[in-house]
Design a protein around this motif. Structure first.
Motif, PDB file in Angstrom:
ATOM      1  N   THR A 137      -2.845   0.469  -4.198  1.00  0.00           N
ATOM      2  CA  THR A 137      -2.406  -0.821  -3.906  1.00  0.00           C
ATOM      3  C   THR A 137      -2.092  -1.561  -5.195  1.00  0.00           C
ATOM      4  N   ALA A 138      -1.779  -3.082  -4.939  1.00  0.00           N
ATOM      5  CA  ALA A 138      -1.458  -3.875  -6.277  1.00  0.00           C
ATOM      6  C   ALA A 138      -2.412  -3.518  -7.378  1.00  0.00           C
ATOM      7  N   GLY A 139      -1.788  -3.350  -8.544  1.00  0.00           N
ATOM      8  CA  GLY A 139      -2.533  -3.232  -9.717  1.00  0.00           C
ATOM      9  C   GLY A 139      -2.838  -1.724 -10.115  1.00  0.00           C
ATOM     10  N   ASP A 140      -2.645  -0.771  -9.213  1.00  0.00           N
ATOM     11  CA  ASP A 140      -2.842   0.719  -9.468  1.00  0.00           C
ATOM     12  C   ASP A 140      -1.424   1.225  -9.749  1.00  0.00           C
ATOM     13  N   SER A 141      -1.764   2.315 -10.598  1.00  0.00           N
ATOM     14  CA  SER A 141      -0.718   3.003 -11.182  1.00  0.00           C
ATOM     15  C   SER A 141      -0.976   4.550 -11.069  1.00  0.00           C
ATOM     16  N   PHE A 142       0.250   5.302 -11.214  1.00  0.00           N
ATOM     17  CA  PHE A 142       0.119   6.690 -11.450  1.00  0.00           C
ATOM     18  C   PHE A 142       1.081   7.189 -12.239  1.00  0.00           C
ATOM     19  N   GLU A 161       0.860  -1.234   0.066  1.00  0.00           N
ATOM     20  CA  GLU A 161      -0.008   0.047  -0.012  1.00  0.00           C
ATOM     21  C   GLU A 161       0.854   1.142  -0.080  1.00  0.00           C
ATOM     22  N   PHE A 162       0.518   2.190  -1.013  1.00  0.00           N
ATOM     23  CA  PHE A 162       1.396   3.201  -1.031  1.00  0.00           C
ATOM     24  C   PHE A 162       0.293   4.497  -1.062  1.00  0.00           C
ATOM     25  N   HIS A 163       0.797   5.365  -0.053  1.00  0.00           N
ATOM     26  CA  HIS A 163       0.229   6.604  -0.037  1.00  0.00           C
ATOM     27  C   HIS A 163       0.796   7.770  -0.900  1.00  0.00           C
ATOM     28  N   VAL A 164       0.623   7.995  -2.076  1.00  0.00           N
ATOM     29  CA  VAL A 164       1.061   8.542  -3.109  1.00  0.00           C
ATOM     30  C   VAL A 164       0.676  10.025  -3.335  1.00  0.00           C
ATOM     31  N   GLU A 177       6.028  18.168  -8.253  1.00  0.00           N
ATOM     32  CA  GLU A 177       6.523  17.416  -6.950  1.00  0.00           C
ATOM     33  C   GLU A 177       5.561  16.047  -6.664  1.00  0.00           C
ATOM     34  N   HIS A 178       6.276  14.999  -6.189  1.00  0.00           N
ATOM     35  CA  HIS A 178       5.941  14.053  -5.749  1.00  0.00           C
ATOM     36  C   HIS A 178       6.638  12.994  -4.892  1.00  0.00           C
ATOM     37  N   GLY A 179       5.676  12.034  -4.209  1.00  0.00           N
ATOM     38  CA  GLY A 179       6.632  11.414  -3.321  1.00  0.00           C
ATOM     39  C   GLY A 179       5.585  10.274  -2.783  1.00  0.00           C
ATOM     40  N   ALA A 180       6.125   9.365  -2.057  1.00  0.00           N
ATOM     41  CA  ALA A 180       5.304   8.216  -1.706  1.00  0.00           C
ATOM     42  C   ALA A 180       5.606   7.726  -0.152  1.00  0.00           C
ATOM     43  N   VAL A 181       4.764   7.213   0.587  1.00  0.00           N
ATOM     44  CA  VAL A 181       4.951   6.685   1.668  1.00  0.00           C
ATOM     45  C   VAL A 181       4.398   5.331   1.836  1.00  0.00           C
ATOM     46  N   CYS A 182       5.177   4.385   2.107  1.00  0.00           N
ATOM     47  CA  CYS A 182       4.894   2.910   2.102  1.00  0.00           C
ATOM     48  C   CYS A 182       4.421   2.319   3.649  1.00  0.00           C
ATOM     49  N   PRO A 183       3.424   2.338   4.117  1.00  0.00           N
ATOM     50  CA  PRO A 183       3.209   1.809   5.657  1.00  0.00           C
ATOM     51  C   PRO A 183       3.229   0.303   5.506  1.00  0.00           C
ATOM     52  N   VAL A 189       0.971  13.327  -5.711  1.00  0.00           N
ATOM     53  CA  VAL A 189       1.404  13.735  -6.989  1.00  0.00           C
ATOM     54  C   VAL A 189       0.827  15.438  -7.150  1.00  0.00           C
ATOM     55  N   GLY A 190       1.761  16.122  -6.967  1.00  0.00           N
ATOM     56  CA  GLY A 190       1.150  17.732  -7.012  1.00  0.00           C
ATOM     57  C   GLY A 190       0.425  18.198  -5.981  1.00  0.00           C
ATOM     58  N   GLY A 191       0.655  17.458  -4.767  1.00  0.00           N
ATOM     59  CA  GLY A 191      -0.056  18.041  -3.496  1.00  0.00           C
ATOM     60  C   GLY A 191      -1.356  17.034  -3.459  1.00  0.00           C
ATOM     61  N   VAL A 192      -1.702  16.310  -4.180  1.00  0.00           N
ATOM     62  CA  VAL A 192      -3.128  15.405  -4.300  1.00  0.00           C
ATOM     63  C   VAL A 192      -2.397  14.026  -3.780  1.00  0.00           C
ATOM     64  N   ILE A 193      -2.984  13.548  -2.563  1.00  0.00           N
ATOM     65  CA  ILE A 193      -2.666  12.220  -1.858  1.00  0.00           C
ATOM     66  C   ILE A 193      -3.706  11.225  -2.163  1.00  0.00           C
ATOM     67  N   LYS A 194      -3.258  10.124  -2.740  1.00  0.00           N
ATOM     68  CA  LYS A 194      -4.290   8.945  -2.925  1.00  0.00           C
ATOM     69  C   LYS A 194      -3.554   7.849  -2.626  1.00  0.00           C
ATOM     70  N   VAL A 195      -4.527   6.648  -1.828  1.00  0.00           N
ATOM     71  CA  VAL A 195      -3.848   5.627  -1.552  1.00  0.00           C
ATOM     72  C   VAL A 195      -3.998   4.466  -2.653  1.00  0.00           C
TER      73      VAL A 195
END
Length: 115
Positions: free
Chosen positions: A76-81, A63-66, A88-94, A68-74
């Motif tokens: 999971t497997a099979g998703d993409s961005f 699970e990734f909290h991604v 600006e972008h980043g991700a946290v993987c809890p 992209v440009g200040g918008v955060i979405k959760v």
């Protein structure tokens, strides 16, 4: 710029420890495209940054909290961005997980480290 071999075997390809719970493996590249596999340990963070490259990332597992440009979405497997250049972008993987990142043009800084 050189290019990677036509075939890459996972067990033979170097996995680089980037620190902070991140590891990267080069999958393939030429002067137009690059693909890499990124492992995130539980709680690892890809800090917010920007670069000139277009990027598409695919969530293999976890699970990734991604952001992209200040918008955060959760995701999971099979998703993409998709990340346009200079956004600006980043991700946290809890949970811990794996991403496949593709870049166009290739990330020169990844190649410099790999050589």
């Amino acid at each position: 710029m050189k290019q990677s071999a036509h075939f890459s075997f996972g067990e033979e390809s170097e996995i680089k420890d980037l620190g902070g719970g991140l590891k990267r493996q080069m999958l393939g590249f030429n002067e137009e495209l690059m693909a890499v596999k990124i492992w995130f340990d539980k709680g690892a963070e890809g800090y917010v940054h920007a670069h000139r490259h277009s990027q598409v990332s695919y969530v293999v597992e976890g699970e990734f909290h991604v952001n992209v440009g200040g918008v955060i979405k959760v995701l999971t497997a099979g998703d993409s961005f998709f990340i346009p250049p200079f956004v600006e972008h980043g991700a946290v993987c809890p949970t811990g997980g794996i991403l496949i990142d593709t870049f166009s043009p290739p990330r020169e800084d990844f190649l410099e480290v790999a050589e």
